[in-house]
Design a protein around this motif. Structure first.
Motif, PDB file in Angstrom:
ATOM      1  N   ARG A 281       0.837  -1.115  -0.606  1.00 56.75           N
ATOM      2  CA  ARG A 281      -0.136  -0.317   0.411  1.00 56.75           C
ATOM      3  C   ARG A 281       0.668   1.617   0.005  1.00 56.75           C
ATOM      4  NH1 ARG A 281      -5.305   1.427   3.950  1.00 56.75           N
ATOM      5  NH2 ARG A 281      -5.690   3.216   3.035  1.00 56.75           N
ATOM      6  N   VAL A 282       0.239   2.171  -1.064  1.00 60.72           N
ATOM      7  CA  VAL A 282       1.236   3.282  -0.792  1.00 60.72           C
ATOM      8  C   VAL A 282       0.301   4.277  -0.024  1.00 60.72           C
ATOM      9  CG1 VAL A 282       2.344   5.288  -2.328  1.00 60.72           C
ATOM     10  CG2 VAL A 282       2.428   2.292  -2.911  1.00 60.72           C
ATOM     11  N   THR A 283      -0.535   4.905  -0.219  1.00 58.15           N
ATOM     12  CA  THR A 283      -1.423   6.362   0.321  1.00 58.15           C
ATOM     13  C   THR A 283      -1.694   5.669   1.626  1.00 58.15           C
ATOM     14  OG1 THR A 283      -3.116   5.554  -1.177  1.00 58.15           O
ATOM     15  CG2 THR A 283      -1.819   7.477  -1.734  1.00 58.15           C
ATOM     16  N   GLY A 287      -9.251   9.621   3.084  1.00 55.79           N
ATOM     17  CA  GLY A 287      -9.579  10.686   1.547  1.00 55.79           C
ATOM     18  C   GLY A 287      -9.697   9.251   1.101  1.00 55.79           C
ATOM     19  N   GLU A 288     -10.395   9.762  -0.563  1.00 57.14           N
ATOM     20  CA  GLU A 288     -10.209   8.622  -1.646  1.00 57.14           C
ATOM     21  C   GLU A 288      -9.189   8.970  -2.636  1.00 57.14           C
ATOM     22  OE1 GLU A 288     -12.835   6.366  -1.941  1.00 57.14           O
ATOM     23  OE2 GLU A 288     -14.248   6.951  -0.869  1.00 57.14           O
ATOM     24  N   HIS A 289      -8.478   8.065  -3.427  1.00 57.53           N
ATOM     25  CA  HIS A 289      -7.317   8.030  -3.717  1.00 57.53           C
ATOM     26  C   HIS A 289      -6.832   7.205  -4.625  1.00 57.53           C
ATOM     27  CE1 HIS A 289      -6.306   9.868   0.146  1.00 57.53           C
ATOM     28  NE2 HIS A 289      -6.159   8.769   0.315  1.00 57.53           N
ATOM     29  N   THR A 290      -7.685   7.885  -6.052  1.00 54.51           N
ATOM     30  CA  THR A 290      -8.152   6.902  -7.258  1.00 54.51           C
ATOM     31  C   THR A 290      -6.958   7.730  -8.562  1.00 54.51           C
ATOM     32  OG1 THR A 290      -9.745   8.871  -7.966  1.00 54.51           O
ATOM     33  CG2 THR A 290     -10.030   6.922  -6.879  1.00 54.51           C
ATOM     34  N   ASP A 291      -6.479   7.077  -9.645  1.00 53.84           N
ATOM     35  CA  ASP A 291      -6.587   7.544 -10.939  1.00 53.84           C
ATOM     36  C   ASP A 291      -4.713   7.733 -11.045  1.00 53.84           C
ATOM     37  OD1 ASP A 291      -9.454   7.990 -11.950  1.00 53.84           O
ATOM     38  OD2 ASP A 291      -9.109  10.406 -10.614  1.00 53.84           O
ATOM     39  N   ALA A 292      -4.476   6.690 -10.628  1.00 56.24           N
ATOM     40  CA  ALA A 292      -2.517   7.124 -10.032  1.00 56.24           C
ATOM     41  C   ALA A 292      -1.874   6.932 -11.527  1.00 56.24           C
ATOM     42  CB  ALA A 292      -2.601   6.281  -9.257  1.00 56.24           C
ATOM     43  N   THR A 293      -1.110   7.351 -11.884  1.00 56.79           N
ATOM     44  CA  THR A 293      -0.193   7.020 -12.993  1.00 56.79           C
ATOM     45  C   THR A 293       1.372   7.748 -12.996  1.00 56.79           C
ATOM     46  OG1 THR A 293       0.230   9.440 -14.219  1.00 56.79           O
ATOM     47  CG2 THR A 293      -1.613   7.739 -14.921  1.00 56.79           C
ATOM     48  N   GLN A 314      -9.272  16.780  -6.230  1.00 53.74           N
ATOM     49  CA  GLN A 314      -8.158  17.535  -6.747  1.00 53.74           C
ATOM     50  C   GLN A 314      -6.805  16.077  -7.317  1.00 53.74           C
ATOM     51  OE1 GLN A 314      -8.506  21.198  -7.085  1.00 53.74           O
ATOM     52  NE2 GLN A 314     -10.407  19.885  -6.834  1.00 53.74           N
ATOM     53  N   VAL A 315      -5.991  17.339  -7.967  1.00 51.57           N
ATOM     54  CA  VAL A 315      -5.101  16.441  -8.487  1.00 51.57           C
ATOM     55  C   VAL A 315      -3.577  16.520  -7.357  1.00 51.57           C
ATOM     56  CG1 VAL A 315      -3.093  16.087 -10.028  1.00 51.57           C
ATOM     57  CG2 VAL A 315      -5.053  16.851 -10.670  1.00 51.57           C
ATOM     58  N   PHE A 316      -3.447  15.718  -7.222  1.00 54.64           N
ATOM     59  CA  PHE A 316      -1.878  15.705  -5.651  1.00 54.64           C
ATOM     60  C   PHE A 316      -0.740  14.495  -6.570  1.00 54.64           C
ATOM     61  CE2 PHE A 316      -5.579  16.002  -3.593  1.00 54.64           C
ATOM     62  CZ  PHE A 316      -5.360  16.657  -2.154  1.00 54.64           C
ATOM     63  N   VAL A 317       0.315  14.754  -5.632  1.00 53.04           N
ATOM     64  CA  VAL A 317       1.523  13.757  -6.569  1.00 53.04           C
ATOM     65  C   VAL A 317       2.012  13.338  -4.372  1.00 53.04           C
ATOM     66  CG1 VAL A 317       2.155  14.722  -8.251  1.00 53.04           C
ATOM     67  CG2 VAL A 317       2.708  15.221  -6.145  1.00 53.04           C
ATOM     68  N   ALA A 318       2.644  12.350  -5.317  1.00 50.36           N
ATOM     69  CA  ALA A 318       3.061  11.308  -3.754  1.00 50.36           C
ATOM     70  C   ALA A 318       4.104  10.447  -3.910  1.00 50.36           C
ATOM     71  CB  ALA A 318       1.483  10.419  -3.562  1.00 50.36           C
ATOM     72  N   ASN A 319       4.981  10.415  -3.406  1.00 52.01           N
ATOM     73  CA  ASN A 319       6.392  10.144  -3.460  1.00 52.01           C
ATOM     74  C   ASN A 319       6.297   8.020  -3.064  1.00 52.01           C
ATOM     75  OD1 ASN A 319       9.008   8.199  -2.124  1.00 52.01           O
ATOM     76  ND2 ASN A 319       9.841   9.884  -2.199  1.00 52.01           N
ATOM     77  N   GLY A 323       4.851   7.844   0.355  1.00 49.87           N
ATOM     78  CA  GLY A 323       3.351   7.759   0.224  1.00 49.87           C
ATOM     79  C   GLY A 323       3.341   9.378   0.333  1.00 49.87           C
ATOM     80  N   ASP A 324       4.601  10.289   0.936  1.00 48.71           N
ATOM     81  CA  ASP A 324       4.045  11.499   1.198  1.00 48.71           C
ATOM     82  C   ASP A 324       3.614  12.358  -0.125  1.00 48.71           C
ATOM     83  OD1 ASP A 324       5.433  10.794   3.374  1.00 48.71           O
ATOM     84  OD2 ASP A 324       7.228  11.525   2.841  1.00 48.71           O
ATOM     85  N   VAL A 325       2.708  13.069   0.482  1.00 50.07           N
ATOM     86  CA  VAL A 325       1.368  13.561  -0.546  1.00 50.07           C
ATOM     87  C   VAL A 325       2.235  15.127  -0.612  1.00 50.07           C
ATOM     88  CG1 VAL A 325      -0.281  12.042  -0.708  1.00 50.07           C
ATOM     89  CG2 VAL A 325      -0.445  14.045   0.425  1.00 50.07           C
ATOM     90  N   LYS A 326       1.579  15.466  -2.057  1.00 49.35           N
ATOM     91  CA  LYS A 326       1.829  17.350  -2.091  1.00 49.35           C
ATOM     92  C   LYS A 326       0.516  17.803  -3.408  1.00 49.35           C
ATOM     93  CE  LYS A 326       4.459  20.689  -3.530  1.00 49.35           C
ATOM     94  NZ  LYS A 326       5.492  21.274  -4.725  1.00 49.35           N
TER      95      LYS A 326
END
Length: 370
Positions: A281-283, A287-293, A314-319, A323-326
């Motif tokens: 697991r990454v995130t 919250g809801e986390h979807t649509d990853a590329t 909204q659009v986020f990025v994660a390591n 899993g750290d998000v921005k």
């Protein structure tokens, strides 16, 4: 915010829906002020079919001779929504010069759907595939391979939906998979070498042990582009999980996807090795986390999320490791999702519409975070 997973969509109600991008809000307590972008009179209309309204391609700011539309967060309009036509699922070509995207003709995720190709910097789009009463739907991320072509899901041969490939310059699509039964094959993406396609099999709840809310159970498979070598990577019904929207990493060693586990009420991002081992697991944020590329260097993921208590994704990025998000986009009165990272790492393309309710989307791009 009270969020539940989206209601499962079937072919009889909605054509080939891209996994679960949008989150459906429960209750009527959420009141949002919508912002409608204007200033698109310079937009050029993409050829439609049978006189229908069509999405309009708009050169972004910086393109000589054509003023663009820009949001306060720096996002630039590429394709404007028009009428019931919904521009969705942008995916860059390997050289970054173009994007393929899906146009649903009857609203967000609704009706027949076409594939179109757009210059990545904006400009007129061309139709790649548009067949009456059929849907051809690509996945954001790695659906376009330099030699393999563009892979997509379609019911063009009748039910059930299958995986197909078409050349970027058009021509007759080539069918990859053949199966029977109630399940559907969706969300395909190419491996970097072009020797595999990974995809999702959606199994209706009536044919499998359902999740607590009766949701579908999704399995992940990979197959050779010629239809041979079918291998199941994850078994949704056997694990009572829903696994969707797989995308290959740039090195080809991992696949990212979204999962809703047994007894879970929200989606999280996971990765596994390309042979089906090493599930992780990454995130972990609420919250809801979807649509990853993936980012081009494979270190980060870009995805749609309600992290931080957002009411609209909204659009986020994660390591990809920690899993750290921005947060990337800041569109407080509308939805941003289905993102793809450009091969040069400079841009993130995504779909967007004002308000929380499902509505036709437009395509935008925003500078990728450093």
């Amino acid at each position: 915010m009270n969020v539940r997973p989206p209601v499962p969509r079937t072919v009889s109600t909605v054509r080939i829906v891209r996994g679960v991008r949008r989150l459906v809000l429960v209750g009527s307590a959420v009141a949002l002020t919508t912002t409608v972008l204007t200033g698109c009179s310079a937009a050029r209309t993409v050829d439609g079919r049978d006189g229908e309204p069509v999405a309009k391609a708009v050169p972004p700011s910086g393109t000589p001779g054509a003023p663009g539309v820009k949001r306060p967060d720096g996002a630039e309009l590429l394709v404007d929504r028009d009428g019931t036509n919904s521009a969705q699922n942008p995916a860059f070509s390997p050289d970054g010069a173009s994007m393929v995207f899906t146009v649903f003709h009857s609203g967000y995720n609704a009706g027949g759907a076409a594939l179109r190709v757009l210059p990545a910097g904006g400009g007129p789009a061309r139709t790649l595939l548009d067949e009456p009463d059929k849907a051809a739907v690509n996945l954001p991320g790695t659906s376009w391979h330099a030699t393999g072509g563009i892979t997509f899901a379609s019911d063009r041969a009748g039910a059930p939906e299958e995986i197909w490939v078409v050349k970027p310059d058009g021509g007759e699509p080539v069918r990859v998979t053949r199966h029977s039964g109630p399940s559907t094959y969706l969300e395909p993406s190419f491996s970097p070498a072009g020797d595999w396609i990974v995809f999702q099999e959606a199994t209706p709840a009536v044919e499998a042990k359902p999740l607590p809310d009766g949701g579908e159970l999704g399995s992940l498979w990979k197959v050779r582009p010629d239809g041979t070598g079918l291998v199941r990577l994850l078994d949704g019904p056997a694990t009572a999980t829903d696994n969707r929207q797989p995308n290959w990493s740039p090195k080809g060693d991992r696949v990212v996807f979204q999962r809703r586990a047994k007894n879970a009420q929200s989606w999280a991002l996971y990765v596994l090795n390309s042979d089906g081992t090493g599930l992780r697991r990454v995130t972990h944020d609420v919250g809801e986390h979807t649509d990853a590329t993936w980012s081009p260097d494979g270190r980060s993921l870009v995805f749609s999320s309600t992290a931080g208590g957002l009411e609209i994704p909204q659009v986020f990025v994660a390591n990809a490791d920690t899993g750290d998000v921005k947060r990337v986009t800041h569109n407080d009165t509308g939805y941003d999702g289905a993102p793809s990272w450009s091969p040069d790492g400079k841009w993130i393309a995504f779909e967007s519409h004002p308000g929380a309710a499902d509505a036709p989307t437009s395509l935008w791009r925003i500078p990728a975070p450093a």
